[in-house]
Every structure is written in C-alpha cells, then in structure tokens.
Design a protein around this motif. Structure first.
Motif, mmCIF file in Angstrom:
data_model
loop_
_atom_site.group_PDB
_atom_site.id
_atom_site.type_symbol
_atom_site.label_atom_id
_atom_site.label_comp_id
_atom_site.label_asym_id
_atom_site.label_seq_id
_atom_site.Cartn_x
_atom_site.Cartn_y
_atom_site.Cartn_z
ATOM 1 N N PHE A 47 -9.186 1.488 6.052
ATOM 2 C CA PHE A 47 -8.258 1.680 4.940
ATOM 3 C C PHE A 47 -7.911 0.340 4.308
ATOM 4 C CE2 PHE A 47 -3.813 1.827 3.397
ATOM 5 C CZ PHE A 47 -4.039 2.607 2.284
ATOM 6 N N ASP A 48 -7.995 0.283 2.967
ATOM 7 C CA ASP A 48 -7.674 -0.928 2.211
ATOM 8 C C ASP A 48 -6.568 -0.576 1.219
ATOM 9 O OD1 ASP A 48 -7.587 -3.311 0.857
ATOM 10 O OD2 ASP A 48 -9.611 -3.134 -0.010
ATOM 11 N N PRO A 49 -5.343 -1.064 1.451
ATOM 12 C CA PRO A 49 -4.242 -0.712 0.552
ATOM 13 C C PRO A 49 -4.445 -1.230 -0.871
ATOM 14 C CG PRO A 49 -3.515 -2.282 2.231
ATOM 15 C CD PRO A 49 -4.908 -1.902 2.555
ATOM 16 N N ASP A 50 -5.306 -2.212 -1.063
ATOM 17 C CA ASP A 50 -5.568 -2.732 -2.414
ATOM 18 C C ASP A 50 -6.371 -1.735 -3.254
ATOM 19 O OD1 ASP A 50 -4.272 -5.073 -1.710
ATOM 20 O OD2 ASP A 50 -6.128 -6.117 -1.148
ATOM 21 N N ARG A 51 -7.057 -0.816 -2.595
ATOM 22 C CA ARG A 51 -7.900 0.134 -3.315
ATOM 23 C C ARG A 51 -7.171 1.424 -3.684
ATOM 24 N NH1 ARG A 51 -13.438 0.986 -0.546
ATOM 25 N NH2 ARG A 51 -13.810 2.010 -2.541
ATOM 26 N N GLY A 52 -5.990 1.645 -3.158
ATOM 27 C CA GLY A 52 -5.250 2.852 -3.503
ATOM 28 C C GLY A 52 -4.247 3.228 -2.435
ATOM 29 N N LYS A 53 -3.561 4.341 -2.692
ATOM 30 C CA LYS A 53 -2.536 4.814 -1.770
ATOM 31 C C LYS A 53 -3.171 5.437 -0.535
ATOM 32 C CE LYS A 53 0.987 5.977 -5.163
ATOM 33 N NZ LYS A 53 1.897 7.033 -5.595
ATOM 34 N N ALA A 54 -2.414 5.407 0.551
ATOM 35 C CA ALA A 54 -2.885 5.999 1.802
ATOM 36 C C ALA A 54 -3.093 7.503 1.642
ATOM 37 C CB ALA A 54 -1.896 5.713 2.929
ATOM 38 N N SER A 55 -2.224 8.167 0.898
ATOM 39 C CA SER A 55 -2.352 9.617 0.725
ATOM 40 C C SER A 55 -3.653 9.970 0.004
ATOM 41 C CB SER A 55 -1.150 10.177 -0.034
ATOM 42 O OG SER A 55 -1.054 9.581 -1.314
ATOM 43 N N ALA A 56 -4.059 9.190 -0.978
ATOM 44 C CA ALA A 56 -5.318 9.449 -1.685
ATOM 45 C C ALA A 56 -6.493 9.278 -0.726
ATOM 46 C CB ALA A 56 -5.462 8.509 -2.872
ATOM 47 N N TRP A 57 -6.440 8.263 0.105
ATOM 48 C CA TRP A 57 -7.495 8.002 1.089
ATOM 49 C C TRP A 57 -7.576 9.163 2.086
ATOM 50 C CZ3 TRP A 57 -7.118 6.436 6.416
ATOM 51 C CH2 TRP A 57 -8.314 5.964 6.967
ATOM 52 N N ILE A 58 -6.431 9.625 2.554
ATOM 53 C CA ILE A 58 -6.371 10.710 3.538
ATOM 54 C C ILE A 58 -6.911 12.008 2.953
ATOM 55 C CG2 ILE A 58 -4.733 12.195 4.798
ATOM 56 C CD1 ILE A 58 -3.087 9.592 5.304
ATOM 57 N N PHE A 59 -6.497 12.337 1.728
ATOM 58 C CA PHE A 59 -6.959 13.579 1.122
ATOM 59 C C PHE A 59 -8.435 13.505 0.717
ATOM 60 C CE2 PHE A 59 -2.491 14.548 1.034
ATOM 61 C CZ PHE A 59 -2.489 15.903 1.314
ATOM 62 N N THR A 60 -8.943 12.319 0.450
ATOM 63 C CA THR A 60 -10.374 12.165 0.195
ATOM 64 C C THR A 60 -11.163 12.480 1.461
ATOM 65 O OG1 THR A 60 -9.982 10.516 -1.517
ATOM 66 C CG2 THR A 60 -12.177 10.553 -0.541
ATOM 67 N N ILE A 61 -10.670 11.992 2.594
ATOM 68 C CA ILE A 61 -11.320 12.298 3.869
ATOM 69 C C ILE A 61 -11.298 13.802 4.119
ATOM 70 C CG2 ILE A 61 -11.119 12.048 6.385
ATOM 71 C CD1 ILE A 61 -10.187 9.149 5.873
ATOM 72 N N ALA A 62 -10.152 14.433 3.872
ATOM 73 C CA ALA A 62 -10.032 15.881 4.077
ATOM 74 C C ALA A 62 -11.011 16.641 3.179
ATOM 75 C CB ALA A 62 -8.603 16.336 3.806
ATOM 76 N N ARG A 63 -11.110 16.230 1.920
ATOM 77 C CA ARG A 63 -12.019 16.897 0.987
ATOM 78 C C ARG A 63 -13.473 16.732 1.441
ATOM 79 N NH1 ARG A 63 -14.961 15.184 -3.580
ATOM 80 N NH2 ARG A 63 -14.188 13.126 -3.067
ATOM 81 N N ASN A 64 -13.838 15.529 1.875
ATOM 82 C CA ASN A 64 -15.212 15.289 2.322
ATOM 83 C C ASN A 64 -15.543 16.103 3.573
ATOM 84 O OD1 ASN A 64 -15.652 13.559 0.195
ATOM 85 N ND2 ASN A 64 -15.270 11.710 1.374
ATOM 86 N N ILE A 65 -14.601 16.239 4.459
ATOM 87 C CA ILE A 65 -14.818 17.056 5.660
ATOM 88 C C ILE A 65 -14.978 18.520 5.276
ATOM 89 C CG2 ILE A 65 -13.643 17.924 7.734
ATOM 90 C CD1 ILE A 65 -12.780 15.013 8.244
ATOM 91 N N TRP A 66 -14.183 18.984 4.310
ATOM 92 C CA TRP A 66 -14.330 20.364 3.837
ATOM 93 C C TRP A 66 -15.700 20.570 3.190
ATOM 94 C CZ3 TRP A 66 -14.730 21.936 -1.386
ATOM 95 C CH2 TRP A 66 -14.832 23.313 -1.542
ATOM 96 N N ILE A 67 -16.157 19.612 2.375
ATOM 97 C CA ILE A 67 -17.470 19.723 1.724
ATOM 98 C C ILE A 67 -18.575 19.791 2.771
ATOM 99 C CG2 ILE A 67 -19.156 18.455 0.316
ATOM 100 C CD1 ILE A 67 -16.767 17.497 -1.385
ATOM 101 N N ASP A 68 -18.500 18.925 3.793
ATOM 102 C CA ASP A 68 -19.505 18.950 4.861
ATOM 103 C C ASP A 68 -19.525 20.310 5.563
ATOM 104 O OD1 ASP A 68 -20.224 16.361 4.279
ATOM 105 O OD2 ASP A 68 -19.099 15.472 5.942
#
Length: 164
Positions: A47-68
């Motif tokens: 996780f890199d806080p300079d690239r965005g919020k933690a919540s966006a990072w977390i929900f991106t992971i959730a979305r990618n897991i759902w897609i898989d």
C-alpha cells in the motif's frame, strides 16, 4: 495485529455489503470478504498512501477478487467427448494401401526427373523454402526457380499418368 483488527472491524461489513451487491449470494459474499481481508493482510506492505486512499485500495482488491471468482465460475466444464479432444480415427486398410501405392508412384515419378528439378521440388515442398530462399541457395534467378518447378510439375503429372 491490533491495526489489522481495527481495519477488519471497519471494513469487513462494508466489503461484505459491496460483494453481496455484486454476487447476490450471502455465502459467496462472506467467502470473498474473508479472501479479501487475507489479501489485504498479505499485501499490506504494497500500500502506497501517495497513490490514493486506503479505502480505494481495499475495494480494488475486493473487486479484483470478485472478478477472479466470477471468471472461475464461468469457465466451461471439461467435456471428454469434445471433438477437439477425440483422436483421429485410424485409416482403413484400403485407404492405407492406396496411400502407400500413391507414395510409391510419386517416388517412381520423381526418379524420371532430372536431379536439378528433384532438388528444387525437395527444397520447395519438403523443406518448405520460399522461392526467393531457393533462388538465394542455388544462385538461380527467382524466375528460373519458378519456371523449373512448374516444368517439374508438368513432367511429374505426365509420369504419374503413365504409371497408372
């Protein structure tokens, strides 16, 4: 450990609700939420806080897991009767005999050609060289290579008709 526990308490209900909306299945949403939280635990160092919020990072992971999971679910089942997986049928004895006789006739017809023409046919059809490659290998002009191959075919056709 305490930070992850706080993160879990904060985000697990929201992730589960998000996944429930995507899957429309309580058990699948729960399983994918657990998988998401494990992925967050494993990838926390990325996780890199300079690239965005933690919540966006977390929900991106959730979305990618759902897609898989969705892709795995949509994969067709293995069908052992699929024509692409069935080996070709063995040729019948008559067909094998005819093929062998045709091969012998071709060899006999090739023996009637001059060696130079046999070599051009060998390069063109057995080694699958292009006409320009054959011209470069033999030192002949490309037009000569083409005309000699055409002439060889004419002679082969005549020789095969005589053999029959």
């Amino acid at each position: 450990m305490a930070a992850f526990e706080a993160l879990f308490m904060e985000f697990s209900p929201r992730i589960r609700a998000y996944l429930l909306k995507l899957t429309r299945n309580n058990q699948a949403a729960e399983d994918l939420m657990q998988e998401t939280m494990l992925a967050i635990w494993r990838k926390a160092g990325q996780f890199d806080p300079d690239r965005g919020k933690a919540s966006a990072w977390i929900f991106t992971i959730a979305r990618n897991i759902w897609i898989d999971a969705w892709r795995k679910q949509k994969r067709p089942a293995f069908d052992p009767d699929d024509p692409a997986l069935v080996p070709a049928a063995e040729p019948e004895a008559g067909d094998m005999l005819e093929l062998k006789q045709s091969g012998a006739a071709l060899h006999a017809a090739l023996k009637t050609l001059p060696e130079e023409q046999v070599e051009l046919i060998r390069l063109s059809f057995f080694e699958e060289d292009s006409h320009s490659t054959i011209a470069a290998r033999t030192g002949l002009p490309i037009g000569t290579v083409k005309s000699r191959i055409r002439l060889a075919f004419g002679r082969l056709r005549t020789a095969l008709e005589e053999i029959k």
